[in-house]
Write an enzyme that holds these catalytic residues in place. Structure first.
Site, short mmCIF file in Angstrom:
data_model
loop_
_atom_site.label_atom_id
_atom_site.label_comp_id
_atom_site.label_asym_id
_atom_site.label_seq_id
_atom_site.Cartn_x
_atom_site.Cartn_y
_atom_site.Cartn_z
N ARG A 164 -34.61 -24.01 40.32
CA ARG A 164 -35.87 -23.25 40.41
C ARG A 164 -35.66 -21.73 40.50
O ARG A 164 -36.40 -21.03 41.17
CB ARG A 164 -36.70 -23.71 41.61
CG ARG A 164 -37.21 -25.12 41.55
CD ARG A 164 -38.20 -25.32 40.41
NE ARG A 164 -38.90 -26.58 40.55
CZ ARG A 164 -38.46 -27.75 40.11
NH1 ARG A 164 -37.30 -27.83 39.46
NH2 ARG A 164 -39.16 -28.86 40.28
N SER A 238 -45.16 -28.14 44.01
CA SER A 238 -44.28 -28.06 45.19
C SER A 238 -44.33 -26.66 45.77
O SER A 238 -44.10 -25.68 45.06
CB SER A 238 -42.83 -28.35 44.81
OG SER A 238 -42.71 -29.63 44.27
N GLU A 334 -40.90 -22.18 47.14
CA GLU A 334 -40.68 -22.20 45.70
C GLU A 334 -41.71 -21.31 45.02
O GLU A 334 -41.44 -20.62 44.04
CB GLU A 334 -40.83 -23.65 45.20
CG GLU A 334 -40.29 -23.86 43.81
CD GLU A 334 -41.16 -24.77 42.98
OE1 GLU A 334 -42.08 -24.27 42.31
OE2 GLU A 334 -40.90 -25.98 43.00
N1 EPU Z 1 -40.93 -37.85 49.95
C1 EPU Z 1 -41.45 -38.24 51.17
N2 EPU Z 1 -42.68 -37.78 51.53
C2 EPU Z 1 -43.43 -36.99 50.72
C3 EPU Z 1 -42.90 -36.58 49.48
C4 EPU Z 1 -41.64 -37.03 49.11
O1 EPU Z 1 -40.83 -38.97 51.92
O2 EPU Z 1 -44.55 -36.65 51.12
C5 EPU Z 1 -39.62 -38.37 49.54
C6 EPU Z 1 -39.78 -39.43 48.43
O3 EPU Z 1 -39.98 -40.69 48.95
C7 EPU Z 1 -38.44 -39.33 47.72
C8 EPU Z 1 -38.09 -37.87 47.86
O4 EPU Z 1 -38.87 -37.35 48.92
O5 EPU Z 1 -37.47 -40.07 48.38
C9 EPU Z 1 -38.34 -37.09 46.58
O6 EPU Z 1 -39.71 -37.15 46.26
P1 EPU Z 1 -40.26 -36.94 44.76
O7 EPU Z 1 -39.53 -37.81 43.80
O8 EPU Z 1 -41.74 -37.03 44.81
O9 EPU Z 1 -39.82 -35.48 44.38
P2 EPU Z 1 -39.77 -34.11 45.20
O10 EPU Z 1 -38.36 -33.82 45.54
O11 EPU Z 1 -40.75 -34.13 46.31
C10 EPU Z 1 -39.30 -32.68 43.08
C11 EPU Z 1 -39.81 -31.44 42.43
C12 EPU Z 1 -41.11 -31.71 41.69
C13 EPU Z 1 -40.84 -32.78 40.65
C14 EPU Z 1 -40.28 -34.02 41.31
C15 EPU Z 1 -39.84 -35.06 40.31
C16 EPU Z 1 -38.98 -29.59 43.78
C17 EPU Z 1 -39.32 -28.53 44.75
N3 EPU Z 1 -39.99 -30.40 43.42
O12 EPU Z 1 -40.24 -33.08 44.08
O13 EPU Z 1 -41.50 -30.53 41.04
O14 EPU Z 1 -42.02 -33.10 39.92
O15 EPU Z 1 -39.10 -33.69 42.09
O16 EPU Z 1 -38.67 -34.60 39.68
O17 EPU Z 1 -37.84 -29.67 43.34
C18 EPU Z 1 -42.79 -28.54 41.27
O18 EPU Z 1 -41.75 -27.92 41.16
O19 EPU Z 1 -43.89 -27.96 41.45
C19 EPU Z 1 -42.76 -29.99 41.25
C20 EPU Z 1 -43.86 -30.72 41.42
#
Ligand code: EPU
Length: 338
Positions: A164, A238, A334
């Site tokens: 990012r 995010s 971010e």
């Molecule tokens: N999780 C929780 N609680 C929550 C949210 C997530 O426990 O409320 C846990 C999920 O269960 C999972 C882990 O966190 O084990 C990862 O969650 P998720 O796959 O939803 O992805 P994320 O890490 O929360 C990142 C990106 C997103 C992108 C997704 C999918 C960043 C900051 N965010 O989110 O990007 O869509 O992965 O690749 O890296 C963005 O940048 O605006 C964005 C939405």
């Protein structure tokens, strides 16, 4: 070039917060770029480049010039048996671009379906989702250097892309305006469904031979189930980055919190899930006035209507403090705070 004075940015940022810009300039063609460096408005610093305003939080009125990049168009610049090199101007919509490439059967962007924002914003923060980042498909980036008035071509290496981040979000943020990018797309694509949520989707919705169109549809379905539609509920996706910590720190936390998601980055460090950390501090779904933490994804802050940027920022600060207190981890935003 269109110029507006004392412009309300509410409809130009997906958080939907009220903030005024002293000037707004809209760049629609390459002549406008040259005019930009000559323009007396531009010399009125500060300058902030913006696409669709989907990764920005305005906490107060902006005392300078907001430059909106609306350079449109795309063309195939090179093609061989395996690849297509597609040049896309910065003002195009990223989502439309992904749909276009998936429709042509050119692979590479399908995991990044439905990411809001413009093409020009994609290299600025090296957008990524569901196991793929822009840097995996990027060939080069053309930028306009406001200091010299020249167009320059940046190789992927020169863009200094990271998680990012890029040179356009750090050292070069005040003088490099992205004008176009060239993507290297695959004519014989292999699908990438390594990301857990995608694997699970295809286990529940089995398909004989998974195509890039299937992957794109799966990503859209997952995103729609987790992320708010900014036209209904203001947000910027995010709000925080997922923190990357040492193996030692991850080990200490895992012994205290065995259920904590932690992903090996391959360089003796671990990426943790900020959404999980925030949820563990009790923030998920919590609302304070018109601001809140989204009920389906704790990494997303929302504006229920009339929240100010300052109120959203203050909420984010309280979240940072509570995650720090519980996990001794300092979350980094971010979203660009202006
Ligand atoms: N999780 C929780 N609680 C929550 C949210 C997530 O426990 O409320 C846990 C999920 O269960 C999972 C882990 O966190 O084990 C990862 O969650 P998720 O796959 O939803 O992805 P994320 O890490 O929360 C990142 C990106 C997103 C992108 C997704 C999918 C960043 C900051 N965010 O989110 O990007 O869509 O992965 O690749 O890296 C963005 O940048 O605006 C964005 C939405």
């Amino acid at each position: 070039m269109l110029v507006r004075k004392n412009y309300n940015l509410k409809s130009l940022n997906t958080f939907g917060v009220d903030a005024r810009a002293k000037r707004l300039m809209i760049i629609e063609n390459f002549d406008d770029l040259t005019n930009l460096t000559d323009s007396s408005f531009y010399r009125e610093k500060p300058v902030f480049f913006m696409g669709q305003g989907s990764n920005v939080l305005f906490v107060r009125d902006f005392p300078g010039v907001i430059v909106l990049n609306r350079l449109m168009g795309r063309e195939v610049v090179e093609e061989d048996d395996d690849h297509v090199f597609l040049r896309v101007n910065a003002g195009e919509s990223w989502t439309d671009l992904v749909d276009y490439t998936v429709g042509r059967g050119w692979g590479g962007l399908e995991n990044m379906s439905l990411i809001p924002g413009t093409v020009g914003a994609a290299p600025v923060q090296n957008i990524g989702a569901y196991g793929v980042e822009l840097k995996d498909v990027l060939d080069c980036v053309e930028v306009f250097d406001l200091r010299t008035g020249n167009l320059e071509m940046f190789s992927v290496k020169q863009c200094k892309l990271g998680y990012r981040t890029s040179i356009f979000k750090t050292d070069g943020k005040k003088h490099y305006l992205v004008t176009s990018i060239v993507l290297k797309l695959n004519k014989m694509p292999e699908v990438n469904i390594g990301y857990k949520a995608l694997r699970e989707y295809f286990t529940q919705n089995p398909v004989d031979e998974i195509t890039i169109r299937d992957v794109s549809e799966a990503v859209k379905a997952i995103r729609r189930s987790k992320l708010p539609d900014a036209s209904v509920l203001g947000s910027a996706g995010s709000f925080f980055k997922n923190p990357v910590v040492s193996a030692k720190k991850a080990g200490q936390l895992l012994s205290r919190f065995p259920g904590m998601p932690a992903f090996d980055t391959g360089d003796r460090r671990f990426k943790l899930a900020a959404g999980w950390l925030i949820e563990q501090c009790g923030w998920k779904g919590r609302r304070e006035g018109d601001t809140g933490v989204y009920e389906k994804q704790a990494l997303v802050l929302v504006n229920y209507g009339n929240a100010t940027g300052k109120q959203i920022y203050d909420l984010s600060q309280r979240i940072v403090e509570s995650v720090h207190e519980k996990f001794d981890i300092l979350l980094e935003r971010e979203v660009t705070v202006v």
